[in-house]
Structures are given as structure tokens and as C-alpha cells.
Write a protein that holds these residues in place. Structure first.
Motif, PDB file in Angstrom:
ATOM      1  N   MET A  54      50.842  35.515  69.926  1.00 12.72           N
ATOM      2  CA  MET A  54      51.806  36.613  70.048  1.00 12.72           C
ATOM      3  C   MET A  54      51.107  37.965  70.028  1.00 12.72           C
ATOM      4  SD  MET A  54      54.297  35.447  67.019  1.00 12.72           S
ATOM      5  CE  MET A  54      55.890  34.999  67.564  1.00 12.72           C
ATOM      6  N   THR A  55      51.854  38.973  70.431  1.00 11.98           N
ATOM      7  CA  THR A  55      51.353  40.326  70.244  1.00 11.98           C
ATOM      8  C   THR A  55      51.400  40.639  68.754  1.00 11.98           C
ATOM      9  OG1 THR A  55      53.526  41.363  70.440  1.00 11.98           O
ATOM     10  CG2 THR A  55      52.268  41.045  72.490  1.00 11.98           C
ATOM     11  N   PHE A  56      50.660  41.639  68.333  1.00 13.78           N
ATOM     12  CA  PHE A  56      50.606  41.995  66.919  1.00 13.78           C
ATOM     13  C   PHE A  56      51.989  42.360  66.389  1.00 13.78           C
ATOM     14  CE2 PHE A  56      49.988  45.173  63.537  1.00 13.78           C
ATOM     15  CZ  PHE A  56      49.365  44.358  62.604  1.00 13.78           C
ATOM     16  N   ASN A  57      52.750  43.141  67.161  1.00 12.54           N
ATOM     17  CA  ASN A  57      54.080  43.553  66.706  1.00 12.54           C
ATOM     18  C   ASN A  57      55.041  42.373  66.594  1.00 12.54           C
ATOM     19  OD1 ASN A  57      53.462  46.247  66.353  1.00 12.54           O
ATOM     20  ND2 ASN A  57      53.991  46.776  68.452  1.00 12.54           N
ATOM     21  N   SER A  58      54.956  41.440  67.526  1.00 11.81           N
ATOM     22  CA  SER A  58      55.803  40.246  67.455  1.00 11.81           C
ATOM     23  C   SER A  58      55.444  39.409  66.238  1.00 11.81           C
ATOM     24  CB  SER A  58      55.661  39.406  68.721  1.00 11.81           C
ATOM     25  OG  SER A  58      56.179  40.084  69.827  1.00 11.81           O
ATOM     26  N   TYR A  59      54.154  39.300  65.955  1.00 10.88           N
ATOM     27  CA  TYR A  59      53.703  38.542  64.782  1.00 10.88           C
ATOM     28  C   TYR A  59      54.234  39.197  63.503  1.00 10.88           C
ATOM     29  CZ  TYR A  59      50.745  36.552  61.199  1.00 10.88           C
ATOM     30  OH  TYR A  59      50.304  35.943  60.054  1.00 10.88           O
ATOM     31  N   LYS A  60      54.135  40.518  63.415  1.00 10.87           N
ATOM     32  CA  LYS A  60      54.641  41.228  62.230  1.00 10.87           C
ATOM     33  C   LYS A  60      56.140  41.006  62.070  1.00 10.87           C
ATOM     34  CE  LYS A  60      53.771  45.531  61.939  1.00 10.87           C
ATOM     35  NZ  LYS A  60      53.388  46.939  62.015  1.00 10.87           N
ATOM     36  N   LEU A  61      56.877  41.050  63.165  1.00  9.65           N
ATOM     37  CA  LEU A  61      58.314  40.820  63.138  1.00  9.65           C
ATOM     38  C   LEU A  61      58.622  39.396  62.657  1.00  9.65           C
ATOM     39  CD1 LEU A  61      61.179  41.860  63.848  1.00  9.65           C
ATOM     40  CD2 LEU A  61      60.805  40.973  66.138  1.00  9.65           C
ATOM     41  N   TRP A  62      57.875  38.435  63.152  1.00  7.45           N
ATOM     42  CA  TRP A  62      58.062  37.040  62.725  1.00  7.45           C
ATOM     43  C   TRP A  62      57.789  36.888  61.240  1.00  7.45           C
ATOM     44  CZ3 TRP A  62      54.190  33.462  61.136  1.00  7.45           C
ATOM     45  CH2 TRP A  62      54.688  32.168  60.900  1.00  7.45           C
ATOM     46  N   ARG A  63      56.687  37.461  60.751  1.00  9.80           N
ATOM     47  CA  ARG A  63      56.349  37.347  59.327  1.00  9.80           C
ATOM     48  C   ARG A  63      57.433  37.985  58.466  1.00  9.80           C
ATOM     49  NH1 ARG A  63      54.363  33.822  56.995  1.00  9.80           N
ATOM     50  NH2 ARG A  63      53.722  35.113  55.281  1.00  9.80           N
ATOM     51  N   LYS A  64      57.928  39.133  58.874  1.00 11.44           N
ATOM     52  CA  LYS A  64      58.994  39.800  58.129  1.00 11.44           C
ATOM     53  C   LYS A  64      60.239  38.920  58.102  1.00 11.44           C
ATOM     54  CE  LYS A  64      61.696  44.039  58.053  1.00 11.44           C
ATOM     55  NZ  LYS A  64      61.961  45.319  58.720  1.00 11.44           N
ATOM     56  N   ARG A  65      60.554  38.331  59.223  1.00 11.96           N
ATOM     57  CA  ARG A  65      61.727  37.461  59.334  1.00 11.96           C
ATOM     58  C   ARG A  65      61.581  36.222  58.449  1.00 11.96           C
ATOM     59  NH1 ARG A  65      65.456  36.515  63.888  1.00 11.96           N
ATOM     60  NH2 ARG A  65      66.044  34.337  63.840  1.00 11.96           N
ATOM     61  N   VAL A  66      60.393  35.613  58.454  1.00  9.03           N
ATOM     62  CA  VAL A  66      60.146  34.411  57.663  1.00  9.03           C
ATOM     63  C   VAL A  66      60.265  34.707  56.168  1.00  9.03           C
ATOM     64  CG1 VAL A  66      58.301  32.801  56.981  1.00  9.03           C
ATOM     65  CG2 VAL A  66      58.752  33.225  59.376  1.00  9.03           C
ATOM     66  N   LYS A  67      59.788  35.853  55.758  1.00 11.26           N
ATOM     67  CA  LYS A  67      59.825  36.205  54.325  1.00 11.26           C
ATOM     68  C   LYS A  67      61.249  36.379  53.813  1.00 11.26           C
ATOM     69  CE  LYS A  67      55.316  38.367  54.161  1.00 11.26           C
ATOM     70  NZ  LYS A  67      54.579  39.611  53.996  1.00 11.26           N
ATOM     71  N   THR A  68      62.178  36.704  54.693  1.00 15.85           N
ATOM     72  CA  THR A  68      63.559  36.929  54.262  1.00 15.85           C
ATOM     73  C   THR A  68      64.436  35.689  54.383  1.00 15.85           C
ATOM     74  OG1 THR A  68      64.248  37.719  56.442  1.00 15.85           O
ATOM     75  CG2 THR A  68      63.439  39.367  54.887  1.00 15.85           C
ATOM     76  N   LYS A  69      63.900  34.608  54.961  1.00 10.22           N
ATOM     77  CA  LYS A  69      64.679  33.380  55.153  1.00 10.22           C
ATOM     78  C   LYS A  69      64.260  32.335  54.128  1.00 10.22           C
ATOM     79  CE  LYS A  69      66.684  34.916  58.827  1.00 10.22           C
ATOM     80  NZ  LYS A  69      68.050  35.317  58.798  1.00 10.22           N
ATOM     81  N   SER A  70      65.104  32.095  53.144  1.00  5.12           N
ATOM     82  CA  SER A  70      64.766  31.116  52.114  1.00  5.12           C
ATOM     83  C   SER A  70      64.791  29.691  52.669  1.00  5.12           C
ATOM     84  CB  SER A  70      65.727  31.233  50.935  1.00  5.12           C
ATOM     85  OG  SER A  70      67.054  30.989  51.353  1.00  5.12           O
ATOM     86  N   ILE A  71      65.462  29.471  53.785  1.00  5.59           N
ATOM     87  CA  ILE A  71      65.571  28.125  54.363  1.00  5.59           C
ATOM     88  C   ILE A  71      64.246  27.661  54.980  1.00  5.59           C
ATOM     89  CG2 ILE A  71      66.340  28.844  56.647  1.00  5.59           C
ATOM     90  CD1 ILE A  71      68.248  26.135  55.287  1.00  5.59           C
ATOM     91  N   LYS A  72      63.304  28.562  55.214  1.00  9.48           N
ATOM     92  CA  LYS A  72      62.049  28.172  55.843  1.00  9.48           C
ATOM     93  C   LYS A  72      61.196  27.281  54.939  1.00  9.48           C
ATOM     94  CE  LYS A  72      60.842  29.073  59.445  1.00  9.48           C
ATOM     95  NZ  LYS A  72      61.110  28.362  60.704  1.00  9.48           N
ATOM     96  N   HIS A  73      61.545  27.204  53.664  1.00 10.45           N
ATOM     97  CA  HIS A  73      60.859  26.291  52.743  1.00 10.45           C
ATOM     98  C   HIS A  73      61.889  25.336  52.163  1.00 10.45           C
ATOM     99  CE1 HIS A  73      56.936  28.191  52.668  1.00 10.45           C
ATOM    100  NE2 HIS A  73      57.569  29.342  52.745  1.00 10.45           N
ATOM    101  N   CYS A  74      61.601  24.054  52.207  1.00  8.52           N
ATOM    102  CA  CYS A  74      62.500  23.055  51.617  1.00  8.52           C
ATOM    103  C   CYS A  74      62.406  23.149  50.109  1.00  8.52           C
ATOM    104  CB  CYS A  74      62.102  21.640  52.036  1.00  8.52           C
ATOM    105  SG  CYS A  74      62.402  21.269  53.763  1.00  8.52           S
ATOM    106  N   LEU A  75      63.529  22.964  49.468  1.00 14.02           N
ATOM    107  CA  LEU A  75      63.518  22.909  48.009  1.00 14.02           C
ATOM    108  C   LEU A  75      63.185  21.493  47.574  1.00 14.02           C
ATOM    109  CD1 LEU A  75      66.741  24.966  47.295  1.00 14.02           C
ATOM    110  CD2 LEU A  75      64.384  25.740  47.168  1.00 14.02           C
ATOM    111  N   LYS A  76      62.277  21.378  46.665  1.00 10.81           N
ATOM    112  CA  LYS A  76      61.888  20.060  46.150  1.00 10.81           C
ATOM    113  C   LYS A  76      62.914  19.599  45.125  1.00 10.81           C
ATOM    114  CE  LYS A  76      57.456  20.244  47.672  1.00 10.81           C
ATOM    115  NZ  LYS A  76      57.151  19.731  48.876  1.00 10.81           N
ATOM    116  N   MET A  77      63.310  18.353  45.239  1.00 13.48           N
ATOM    117  CA  MET A  77      64.241  17.772  44.283  1.00 13.48           C
ATOM    118  C   MET A  77      63.478  17.355  43.038  1.00 13.48           C
ATOM    119  SD  MET A  77      67.122  17.921  45.846  1.00 13.48           S
ATOM    120  CE  MET A  77      68.279  16.760  45.220  1.00 13.48           C
ATOM    121  N   ILE A  78      64.008  17.681  41.890  1.00  9.22           N
ATOM    122  CA  ILE A  78      63.350  17.340  40.628  1.00  9.22           C
ATOM    123  C   ILE A  78      63.959  16.086  40.053  1.00  9.22           C
ATOM    124  CG2 ILE A  78      62.853  18.100  38.288  1.00  9.22           C
ATOM    125  CD1 ILE A  78      62.928  20.949  39.309  1.00  9.22           C
TER     126      ILE A  78
END
Length: 78
Positions: A54-78
Motif C-alpha cells: 500500500m501507499t504510506f497514507n493507506s497503510y496509516k489509515l488501515w493501522r488507525k482503523r485496526v486499532k479502533t476495531k476490537s473485533i480484529k482480535h478474537c477473545l480467548k475463552m477462559i
């Protein structure tokens, strides 16, 4: 673009696989764990692919988006 290999393998990813990985990474509903299961890429390897594809700006936008989406990481069942 130079061939990208998942960690611990000697096989390079194809262009269509890289395209699919990028598509999955942009989707809000696809957790990083699914990408790791399907392609053997952890979050840091995925970040390298995204940065190289990606372009640098697109990468930055993606990283910002990923950091705000809690669904991008599965929650581990205890």
C-alpha cells in the motif's frame, strides 16, 4: 513486488493470496486469527505485507482503523 513467504515456510505467497490477505485485513469482521489460521501470518507479518502493498497514507489509515476495531482480535475463552 518481491515474493513474500509466511514464517516457517519456504513457499512464497501468490499474488491472488496476497490480494485475499489484504482484503481480509481490511474487512472489519475478519479477525487476525483467521488470517493466521488460513495463511500462517501473525499480525507483524501481516503488517509487513500491508506496508509493502500500500501507499504510506493507506497503510496509516488501515493501522488507525485496526486499532479502533476490537473485533480484529478474537477473545480467548477462559
Amino acid at each position: 513486488m518481491k515474493p513474500i513467504s509466511p514464517p516457517n515456510t519456504n513457499e512464497a505467497l501468490t499474488e491472488s493470496q496476497i490480494d485475499r490477505i489484504i482484503e481480509m485485513a481490511w474487512e472489519d469482521r475478519t479477525p487476525f486469527e483467521s488470517i493466521k489460521t488460513n495463511y500462517g501470518l501473525d499480525e507483524s507479518a501481516l503488517m509487513k505485507i500491508m506496508r509493502a502493498s500500500m501507499t504510506f497514507n493507506s497503510y496509516k489509515l488501515w493501522r488507525k482503523r485496526v486499532k479502533t476495531k476490537s473485533i480484529k482480535h478474537c477473545l480467548k475463552m477462559i
